[in-house]
Design a protein around this motif. Structure first.
Motif, mmCIF file in Angstrom:
data_model
loop_
_atom_site.group_PDB
_atom_site.id
_atom_site.type_symbol
_atom_site.label_atom_id
_atom_site.label_comp_id
_atom_site.label_asym_id
_atom_site.label_seq_id
_atom_site.Cartn_x
_atom_site.Cartn_y
_atom_site.Cartn_z
ATOM 1 N N THR A 43 65.776 73.967 9.477
ATOM 2 C CA THR A 43 66.419 75.205 9.927
ATOM 3 C C THR A 43 66.612 76.237 8.820
ATOM 4 O OG1 THR A 43 68.605 74.265 9.511
ATOM 5 C CG2 THR A 43 67.677 73.988 11.736
ATOM 6 N N SER A 44 66.090 75.977 7.613
ATOM 7 C CA SER A 44 66.330 76.951 6.540
ATOM 8 C C SER A 44 65.256 76.870 5.461
ATOM 9 C CB SER A 44 67.696 76.695 5.897
ATOM 10 O OG SER A 44 67.708 75.435 5.260
ATOM 11 N N CYS A 52 67.560 81.685 3.702
ATOM 12 C CA CYS A 52 67.376 82.089 5.099
ATOM 13 C C CYS A 52 67.579 80.899 6.027
ATOM 14 C CB CYS A 52 65.983 82.662 5.311
ATOM 15 S SG CYS A 52 65.689 84.184 4.395
ATOM 16 N N SER A 53 68.138 81.190 7.218
ATOM 17 C CA SER A 53 68.365 80.165 8.222
ATOM 18 C C SER A 53 67.837 80.658 9.562
ATOM 19 C CB SER A 53 69.858 79.864 8.321
ATOM 20 O OG SER A 53 70.084 78.925 9.338
ATOM 21 N N THR A 54 67.341 79.740 10.368
ATOM 22 C CA THR A 54 66.861 80.094 11.706
ATOM 23 C C THR A 54 67.903 79.777 12.769
ATOM 24 O OG1 THR A 54 65.800 77.931 11.909
ATOM 25 C CG2 THR A 54 64.435 79.743 11.102
ATOM 26 N N GLY A 58 68.811 83.550 13.301
ATOM 27 C CA GLY A 58 68.225 83.742 11.980
ATOM 28 C C GLY A 58 68.957 84.784 11.152
#
Length: 166
Positions: A43-44, A52-54, A58
């Motif tokens: 997730t990142s 960044c993360s989704t 996001g």
């Protein structure tokens, strides 16, 4: 006469190979510094500049402001600068160096560039577990930085060994 042409053809191929090796190392340095995949997870992703993360649509946060990440940023930027200077110096010395001279200055800058990228990657390796989630693994940008190190070192050593011919 034909031996001179053969010798100059070999020298031209050698110079082309050295330039290609240098450019390959330089491209790897640029990609590894700019692209956001030093560590990656489901997730990142994170790199030298942002995390960044989704999750939740996001989002990206600036990278940590710790001294170690700033040291890695500075070392990677210095490696690019020194490698660019080294390539410029090589072309300058190619036309100004006397016959039989060695490319010591060019080689020194390239070897320093390789040591900068190695130092940055070592610092990231040692310090990233404090900053990156345990579920993440090292990404391809991190690997490219490690691949750029021996390429830059080898090209720097070749420059130091290389003598200019006519």
């Amino acid at each position: 006469m034909s031996q001179n042409l053969l010798s100059s053809g070999k020298m031209l191929l050698l110079l082309l190979g050295i330039i290609l090796l240098h450019v390959a190392a330089l491209v790897l340095l640029f990609v590894s510094t700019i692209v956001s995949v030093w560590t990656t997870g489901e997730t990142s992703t994170s790199d030298l500049w942002k995390n960044c993360s989704t999750v939740s649509g996001g989002y990206c946060d600036p990278a940590s402001t710790g001294e170690w990440i700033q040291a890695v940023q500075a070392l990677m930027i210095l490696s690019i600068i020194f490698s660019c200077i080294s390539l410029f110096l090589f072309f300058c010395q190619l036309f100004t160096l006397q016959k039989g001279g060695r490319f010591f200055l060019t080689g020194t800058f390239q070897i320093l560039a390789s040591l900068f990228v190695m130092s940055g990657a070592i610092i990231y390796t040692v310090m990233s577990p404090e900053w990156v989630p345990e579920t993440n693994v090292f990404g391809y940008s991190y690997i490219l930085a490690w691949v750029a190190f021996p390429l830059a070192l080898i090209s720097g050593l070749i420059y130091v060994i290389l003598r200019k011919r006519e």
